[in-house]
Scaffold this active site. Structure first.
Site, short mmCIF file in Angstrom:
data_model
loop_
_atom_site.label_atom_id
_atom_site.label_comp_id
_atom_site.label_asym_id
_atom_site.label_seq_id
_atom_site.Cartn_x
_atom_site.Cartn_y
_atom_site.Cartn_z
N GLU A 87 36.79 1.18 7.48
CA GLU A 87 36.88 1.57 8.89
C GLU A 87 37.79 2.80 9.05
O GLU A 87 38.85 2.87 8.44
CB GLU A 87 37.42 0.40 9.71
N LYS A 120 30.81 0.74 17.23
CA LYS A 120 31.36 -0.62 17.29
C LYS A 120 31.25 -1.18 18.72
O LYS A 120 31.71 -0.55 19.68
CB LYS A 120 32.81 -0.58 16.83
N CYS A 126 34.16 -4.23 11.55
CA CYS A 126 35.38 -5.02 11.65
C CYS A 126 35.27 -6.19 12.64
O CYS A 126 34.58 -7.16 12.37
CB CYS A 126 36.56 -4.12 11.99
#
Length: 280
Positions: free
Chosen positions: A44, A118, A155
């Site tokens: 990330e 994301k 994540c």
């Protein structure tokens, strides 16, 4: 297209500046290519520290356009050089005030295929991401690459099963999950959630975690990155929990059809009964 895909991932320590961090990843990619890897994914916001441990406006400086920023363009050159598909997570600025936690996907000939933003943005101690990022708005794309159909889930997304499922419905064979998670928060979930997602959705998952401590907080990123197959079994050993590592593994994509025929989870779905899942 061969059924066996040699895939790689990198868990890396922060070097202190973007130039040396990108150069380090270029060298890992070249090493993976020498080992025969055809696809590689990075952690990330790979070219920056995990600055979300604090809430400070100075950290907007890490953001750049995607695909027209310097890092993605450099990664396009790297893809052409190595002949590998690249999954490249960065801090994206779309326009003033519009920032996203993003991963670009680049094909083996350097073609920019698109990006994933994301969806789920945490806001808890050590992970102050809402200060920086808007929620993703591009859906769950799956990219047709030279090695197969690649998806991305970033994540904190991994805690939400809906996106994993949508990636499967969109045809993903391999999902890269670049992350930054530390020992004290949810370490026991690290080797539980992604294998469970691989089983439930019957594809391969590459789980990538950062490694080490960085200057902006106390988070102890513990690595232990790994590949997991559609049966939920690790493909080889996980990476170290203490040091930087390049992981290269052979993934037999033929196992996807085998498992889907044996377990038939997609056949037995009941989308007609799930309308309550999307009620606010």
């Amino acid at each position: 297209m061969a059924n066996v895909v040699r895939a790689a991932l990198v868990q890396a320590t922060w070097t202190g500046d973007t130039e040396s961090m990108v150069a380090k990843h270029e060298e890992h990619a070249r090493a993976a290519a020498r080992q025969g890897a055809k696809v590689i994914g990075f952690q990330e916001v790979f070219n920056a520290p995990y600055f979300c441990q604090v809430q400070e406006p100075e950290h907007y400086r890490w953001a750049e356009p995607v695909p027209d920023g310097p890092t993605v363009r450099r990664m396009q050159d790297l893809a052409r050089e190595t002949g590998m598909v690249l999954v490249v997570p960065v801090f994206e600025v779309e326009q003033s005030g519009f920032y996203y936690n993003t991963a670009a996907v680049i094909d083996a000939d350097g073609t920019y295929l698109g990006k994933y933003r994301k969806h789920h943005i945490p806001q808890v101690k050590g992970f102050w991401e809402k200060y920086y990022f808007k929620p993703g708005n591009l859906g769950w794309p799956v990219f047709d690459t030279r090695v197969g159909r690649i998806g991305v889930y970033i994540c904190y997304d991994r805690h939400f099963p809906e996106g994993w499922r949508q990636l499967g419905l969109n045809g993903a064979q391999l999902v890269y999950n670049p992350s930054a998670t530390h020992r004290g928060l949810s370490a026991y979930l690290w080797q539980l959630e992604q294998p469970a997602a691989a089983v439930a959705n019957e594809y391969f998952v590459a789980a990538i975690n950062r490694i080490g401590q960085e200057e902006y907080g106390d988070n102890d990123f513990y690595g232990t990155s790994y590949f997991v197959d559609p049966r939920g079994q690790f493909v080889g050993e996980a990476a170290s929990d203490k040091s930087e590592e390049l992981l290269v593994r052979d993934l037999d994509f033929g196992l996807i059809d085998e498992v889907r025929q044996q377990w038939a989870f997609y056949r037995d779905r009941r989308p007609d009964a799930y309308e309550g899942l999307v009620q606010p």
